[in-house]
Design an enzyme around this catalytic site. Structure first.
Site, short mmCIF file in Angstrom:
data_model
loop_
_atom_site.label_atom_id
_atom_site.label_comp_id
_atom_site.label_asym_id
_atom_site.label_seq_id
_atom_site.Cartn_x
_atom_site.Cartn_y
_atom_site.Cartn_z
N CYS A 6 0.84 -1.20 0.00
CA CYS A 6 0.00 0.00 0.00
C CYS A 6 0.88 1.25 0.00
O CYS A 6 2.11 1.16 0.06
CB CYS A 6 -0.93 0.01 1.22
SG CYS A 6 -0.05 0.07 2.79
N CYS A 23 43.70 -14.15 -14.18
CA CYS A 23 42.60 -13.84 -15.12
C CYS A 23 41.26 -13.86 -14.40
O CYS A 23 40.48 -12.90 -14.48
CB CYS A 23 42.57 -14.85 -16.27
SG CYS A 23 44.07 -14.96 -17.24
N ASP A 30 16.48 -34.15 14.97
CA ASP A 30 15.05 -34.20 15.24
C ASP A 30 14.68 -35.68 15.36
O ASP A 30 15.32 -36.53 14.76
CB ASP A 30 14.30 -33.53 14.09
CG ASP A 30 12.79 -33.61 14.27
OD1 ASP A 30 12.32 -33.28 15.36
OD2 ASP A 30 12.11 -34.03 13.31
N ASP A 87 11.17 -27.62 11.47
CA ASP A 87 12.62 -27.69 11.68
C ASP A 87 13.36 -26.57 10.97
O ASP A 87 14.54 -26.34 11.24
CB ASP A 87 13.17 -29.04 11.18
CG ASP A 87 12.63 -30.22 11.96
OD1 ASP A 87 12.52 -30.10 13.19
OD2 ASP A 87 12.32 -31.26 11.34
#
EC number: 7.2.2.8
Length: 802
Positions: free
Chosen positions: A16, A86, A495, A694
């Site tokens: 907006c 280079c 986990d 996770d």
């Protein structure tokens, strides 16, 4: 503002007028800045004093406010680079261009990757700028056969080498005359004969060095071409000078060095050919991945089967795959059953059974059944295409360890030229006063022994081969920085659900008859709870027929109550049985306690108020989980489990796999904070997970490792992806990182050590120019060859591997 510059930025995230006003106000608060932000075009136009500000400052300001600035990425093919000077120069020039956020140039792959702001610059301008530096550049064409292009270039190098060798071989014999006092035909010592052989080598075969040197010097740079051109020219033109003296009768024995210039060029071409050949082998892993792709598909249209090219397959197409054929694209089976060999993806040699509604991955092999499938992902969206993309990006990325070599490469050639001049002056004034030849020979040796190539190749070749070898084993590193960071890991946090366990509860224990199981499964069949699904699947495996429930009621916190065919069913815990006056025999109570101690969910079953059975459900451990944890411990790495489950369940799982540290009862949003706590203790932490929850912890960790069977969010957040979910790949990933970094250190030690030792030896006059040239040519070859040893590395971790 007296000295002003204008830039335009594409802004993302504005919703907006308040957004555009906020950005405009913040930018205009900066000194000597006049900014206008247009919400409709989503652009910011900024006038500023370049002595006070740069574009990156405006981008940081916008991003700090929570908005984004559009960035595009382009990959460029570059030819004509001969050494690290280079690639360093091109990279430096690109990064100084307006609108370039970041540019990296890889000498090994001969490619550049540039992130830029499309309103400031474009790919064509980048190409033009590189071309002005004297190199050829083009936008990378993914459809172009890079392998055949490199094969043609290699063939061209070989032809030039052969011609140069044929012309130089007679001149080389002159060196043996000097060294071993050999007798050769008089023709070989004739100055005209030597001139005729050396000149085409110098100015036709060796013209590339003059062109490269000119282009670099014209743009204020210097590279290996400068060293070769100056060194060989000094030998050649001094020989011309001596030849003129011989023609004038000033001398009867001219001291010619035609053999030095010609043999030097030949040896350098030989080294470059070996280097290019070895470099081509560094991309073998990527080539093997590309070769896995199916070439065509069998589509079902209007009841007819048609073979079509793979690029004509669209999402939603119905495809038929017969035994022995590759799955063409990612999809879902809608008819038939088969076994799929997914070893290209997971490394697991045992075929996986597939039925209706199961997903199949493109380029895996259909073993023994005809299936009909719907295409769900095609082209660049398939799993294999994404794997190839990750490997390409990893191989073209730079590791932080390369920075020192890049910095030195930028100053290397001017320093060497300075040392060569100093060598000449010292020799002609102090060592052999007034004698020109020894001073010339020593300075030429300094010029040609110096090798910036080895410095430039030391890191990227190892990264390319190491990440390629890892990919062959189902380990995807997203870039060189992740390879470097991984070898420092001393703590791994896993986990539980979906990582250590399969994430799918199954029935592990059942005591009771088939009728009790049938009633139990019928009572649970309308539930969507994972435990209920496990019980129903168990009953179906026993080929029991499920009926309908008459009544069903959940007893919160305790279990369920149901009526089936006039049988009253109770399923739940001790409290539910006690509330219904159902007593538990001691052996049943002991079994219940045993199951709960093992982290299983145990349920008692009563039919018509009589105890008839006990069932235990648990999320099973992944294959090799225990072995993987043991290997990590053997490597000296601490392993912890992080889970939202209760402590008893978590401790039970941890005990089974050998994990000592358990962090349980953790909410998803608290996982990242737990990682931070470990980092505050000075630990280098890797987080392994597979779910959306996770992702924050994967980002927070020093290294995020995503399980390939997990969500796309987790994979996107991680620096390493383990394909197929085999936990044994975690210690292998760490070992691959350690082996690659060790290889890089060996390369850098050799590259630095060679130059540090070689240049003084050459300056002391202890090396003939052709010996120095041979050493230079072989130095870069040795670096690439050492990197290629990683192709054969066995990813078997050692105990406490340093």
């Amino acid at each position: 503002m007296a000295n002003t510059k204008k830039t335009t930025l594409d802004i993302t995230g504005m919703t907006c007028a308040a957004c555009s006003n906020r950005i405009e106000k913040k930018l205009n608060k900066l000194d000597d800045v006049n900014a206008q932000v247009n919400l409709t075009t989503e652009k910011a136009t900024v006038e500023y004093n370049p002595d006070q500000h740069d574009v990156q400052e405006f981008i940081n300001t916008i991003q700090h406010l929570g908005y984004g600035v559009a960035v595009e990425t382009v990959e460029l093919d570059i030819t004509g680079m001969t050494c690290a000077a280079c690639s360093s120069r091109i990279e430096k020039v690109l990064n100084k261009m307006d609108g370039v956020q970041n540019a990296t140039v890889n000498l090994t792959t001969e490619q550049a990757k540039v992130d830029y702001y499309p309103e400031e610059t474009d790919a064509d301008k980048l190409v033009t700028r590189i071309q002005k530096l004297g190199y050829d550049a083009s936008i990378k064409d993914n459809n172009k056969d890079q392998t055949s292009r490199k094969a043609e270039a290699l063939q061209h190098k070989l032809i030039k080498l052969i011609i140069s060798a044929v012309l130089s071989l007679p001149l080389l014999m002159l060196m043996f005359v000097h060294l071993f006092n050999m007798h050769i035909p008089a023709l070989f010592t004739n100055p005209w004969f030597q001139f005729i052989l050396a000149t085409p080598v110098q100015f036709i075969i060796g013209w590339q060095f003059y062109v490269g040197a000119y282009k670099n010097l014209r743009n204020g740079g210097a590279n290996m071409d400068v060293l070769v051109a100056v060194g060989t020219s000094a030998a050649y033109f001094y020989s011309i000078y001596e030849m003129i003296r011989w023609l004038n009768g000033s001398t009867t024995q001219p001291h010619l060095y035609f053999e030095t210039s010609a043999v030097l060029i030949t040896l350098i071409l030989f080294g470059k050919y070996l280097e290019a050949r070895a470099k081509s082998q560094t991309t073998n892993a990527l080539g093997e991945l590309l070769s896995l792709q199916a070439k065509e598909a069998r589509i079902l249209k209007d009841g007819n089967e048609l073979m079509i090219p793979l690029n004509e397959v669209h999402v939603g197409d119905t495809l038929i795959v017969k035994p022995g054929e590759k799955i063409p694209v990612d999809g879902k089976i809608i008819k038939g059953m088969t076994a799929i060999d997914e070893s290209m993806l997971t490394g697991e040699s045992i075929p996986v059974e597939k039925n209706v509604d199961d997903t199949v991955i493109g380029s895996t092999m259909n073993k023994n059944g005809t299936i009909t499938m719907t295409a769900t992902k095609v082209g660049g969206d398939t799993a294999l295409a994404n794997i190839i993309k990750v490997v390409e990006e990893a191989q073209s990325s730079k590791a932080p360890i390369q920075r020192l070599a890049d910095i030195i490469s930028g100053y290397f050639v001017p320093i060497v030229v300075g040392i060569a001049l100093l060598t000449f002056i010292v020799w002609i004034t102090l060592v052999t006063p007034g004698t020109f030849e020894p001073a010339l020979v020593a300075s030429i040796s300094v010029l040609v022994i110096a090798c910036p190539c080895a410095l430039g190749l030391a890191t990227p070749t190892s990264i390319m081969v190491g990440t390629g070898r890892a990919a062959e084993n189902g380990i995807l590193f997203k870039g060189g920085e992740f390879v470097e960071r991984t070898h420092q890991i001393d703590t791994i946090v896993l986990d539980k659900t979906g990582t250590i366990t399969n994430g799918r509860p199954v029935v592990t224990d059942y005591h009771g008859d088939d009728q009790t199981l049938q009633l139990l499964a019928t009572a649970e069949k309308d539930s969507e709870h994972p435990l209920a699904e496990a019980i129903v699947n168990y009953a179906k495996e026993k080929q029991l027929t499920l009926t309908e429930t008459t009544t069903f009621k959940a007893v919160p916190g305790h279990g369920i109550e149901a009526t089936i065919d006039h049988h009253h069913i109770l399923v739940g815990n001790r409290k539910l049985m006690a509330d219904n006056d159902i007593s538990l025999p001691k052996h049943i109570s002991d079994d219940l306690t045993h199951y709960e101690r093992d982290g299983k969910t145990a349920m008692l079953i009563a039919v018509n108020y009589s105890l008839t059975g006990i069932i235990a459900v648990a999320d099973t451990l992944k294959n090799h989980a225990k072995d993987a944890i043991k290997q990590l411990h053997d490597m000296g790495i601490e392993v912890a489990m992080l889970t939202g489950d209760n402590k008893n369940t978590a401790q039970a799982i941890a005990k089974q796999v050998g994990i000592d540290t358990v962090i349980a009862d953790i909410l998803p949003e608290e996982k990242a904070a737990q990682i931070a706590k470990l980092q505050q203790q000075g630990k280098k932490v890797a987080m392994v997970g597979d779910g959306v929850n996770d992702a924050p912890a994967l980002v927070k960790a020093d290294i995020g490792i995503a399980i390939g069977t997990g969500t796309e969010v987790a994979i996107e957040a991680a620096g390493i992806t383990i394909l197929g979910g085999d936990l044994m790949l975690i210690p292998k990933a760490i070992y691959a990182s350690k082996a690659t970094i060790r290889n890089i250190r060996q390369n850098l030690f050799w590259a630095f050590g060679y130059n540090i030792a070689g240049i003084p030896i050459a300056a002391l006059g202890l090396l003939a120019p052709w010996v120095a040239g041979a050493a230079m040519a072989l130095s870069s070859v040795s670096v690439v060859t050492n990197a290629l040893r990683l192709k054969k590395m066995r990813l078997e971790p050692r105990r406490k591997d340093a």
